[in-house]
Design a protein around this motif. Sequence first.
Motif, short mmCIF file in Angstrom:
data_model
loop_
_atom_site.label_atom_id
_atom_site.label_comp_id
_atom_site.label_asym_id
_atom_site.label_seq_id
_atom_site.Cartn_x
_atom_site.Cartn_y
_atom_site.Cartn_z
N MET A 105 -5.67 36.65 -19.17
CA MET A 105 -4.17 36.85 -19.19
C MET A 105 -4.18 38.19 -18.41
N MET A 106 -2.86 38.39 -17.81
CA MET A 106 -2.44 39.57 -17.13
C MET A 106 -1.79 40.41 -18.17
N GLY A 107 -1.83 41.70 -18.05
CA GLY A 107 -1.06 42.70 -18.55
C GLY A 107 -1.77 43.93 -18.81
N PRO A 108 -1.16 44.91 -19.68
CA PRO A 108 0.27 44.76 -19.93
C PRO A 108 1.35 44.77 -18.98
N ILE A 109 2.29 44.07 -19.14
CA ILE A 109 3.57 44.16 -18.06
C ILE A 109 4.84 44.78 -18.90
N ARG A 110 5.21 45.72 -18.11
CA ARG A 110 6.49 46.35 -18.83
C ARG A 110 7.69 45.69 -18.68
N GLY A 111 8.98 45.62 -19.14
CA GLY A 111 10.07 44.90 -19.15
C GLY A 111 10.28 44.14 -20.14
N PRO A 112 11.14 43.24 -20.16
CA PRO A 112 11.60 42.31 -21.06
C PRO A 112 10.69 40.82 -21.17
N TYR A 113 9.31 41.39 -21.11
CA TYR A 113 8.32 40.06 -20.93
C TYR A 113 7.38 40.39 -22.13
N PRO A 114 7.02 39.17 -22.58
CA PRO A 114 5.90 39.41 -23.74
C PRO A 114 4.85 40.41 -23.27
N PRO A 115 4.12 40.96 -24.03
CA PRO A 115 3.06 42.05 -23.63
C PRO A 115 2.13 41.46 -22.68
N PHE A 116 1.55 40.22 -22.93
CA PHE A 116 0.58 39.67 -22.01
C PHE A 116 1.05 38.52 -21.64
N LEU A 117 0.95 37.99 -20.22
CA LEU A 117 1.08 36.63 -19.82
C LEU A 117 0.09 35.93 -19.06
N ARG A 118 0.12 34.73 -18.85
CA ARG A 118 -0.88 33.95 -18.19
C ARG A 118 -0.33 33.60 -16.86
N ARG A 119 0.89 33.73 -16.65
CA ARG A 119 1.50 33.80 -15.42
C ARG A 119 2.94 34.26 -15.31
N HIS A 120 3.55 34.85 -14.15
CA HIS A 120 4.78 35.32 -14.27
C HIS A 120 5.42 34.72 -12.84
N ARG A 121 6.64 34.66 -12.83
CA ARG A 121 7.64 33.91 -11.95
C ARG A 121 7.62 34.88 -10.67
N GLY A 122 7.60 36.19 -10.80
CA GLY A 122 7.75 37.10 -9.75
C GLY A 122 8.99 37.79 -9.82
N MET A 123 9.58 38.30 -8.69
CA MET A 123 10.81 39.20 -8.40
C MET A 123 11.62 38.60 -7.29
N ARG A 124 12.87 38.57 -7.57
CA ARG A 124 13.96 38.01 -6.64
C ARG A 124 13.88 39.17 -5.55
N PRO A 125 14.20 38.78 -4.25
CA PRO A 125 14.23 39.78 -3.15
C PRO A 125 15.35 40.50 -3.51
N ARG A 126 15.68 41.61 -3.24
CA ARG A 126 16.66 42.44 -3.33
C ARG A 126 17.39 42.92 -2.25
N ARG A 127 16.65 42.98 -1.22
CA ARG A 127 17.11 43.15 0.27
C ARG A 127 17.75 44.70 0.72
N PRO A 128 17.28 45.67 0.01
CA PRO A 128 17.86 46.75 0.20
C PRO A 128 18.26 47.08 1.68
N LEU A 129 17.16 47.04 2.47
CA LEU A 129 17.51 47.29 4.00
C LEU A 129 18.29 46.28 4.69
N SER A 130 18.08 44.85 4.73
CA SER A 130 19.06 43.95 4.96
C SER A 130 20.53 44.24 4.79
N ARG A 131 20.78 44.27 3.42
CA ARG A 131 22.12 44.51 3.15
C ARG A 131 22.57 46.00 3.46
N ALA A 132 21.93 46.86 3.95
CA ALA A 132 22.20 48.14 4.27
C ALA A 132 22.88 48.04 5.63
N LEU A 133 22.13 47.05 6.40
CA LEU A 133 22.43 46.68 7.84
C LEU A 133 24.05 46.08 8.08
N ARG A 134 24.49 45.88 6.90
CA ARG A 134 26.00 45.34 6.99
C ARG A 134 26.87 46.29 7.09
#
Length: 139
Positions: A99-128
């Motif tokens: 198991m992976m862990g511990p992972i902070r946030g709204p997740y169970p304390p230990f996970l076998r797998r995780h979806r990941g993080m959606r791109p936030r694109r701060p630099l790409s959005r700043a170019l606008r």
Amino acid sequence: MRVTIDQAGMAAFLGPGGPIWQEVEQRTERVYDAAQTLTPRGETGRTRGSLYQHVSERGRYRIVGTVGSPSEIMVYLERGTGLYGPNPGWITSRTPGKMMGPIRGPYPPFLRRHRGMRPRRPLSRALRVQDWAVTELGW
């Protein structure tokens, strides 16, 4: 017909301190400010603090404004991770069955797998915030 270009005049117009250079500096500053606002602060603020801006001359009469970050976390913020990243797949433990862990946030304390993080694109959005053509967006 013969055309003579005043090299000193061109250098004063396009070089550091000239009106074109100042315009690129102002636009680079606007993109930098937007990137500072859009980048999540996180727990320590290191990613936001790693942002930089720079105006330089590449070749003859080519003025380039650069906004970026040397932090590898910025790549994850721009491109995402796991299922949302450039190579979609679950994030799993390096050791099969563990198991992976511990992972902070709204997740169970230990996970076998995780979806990941959606791109936030701060630099790409700043170019606008600027209206000039972006000719290069690199990692």
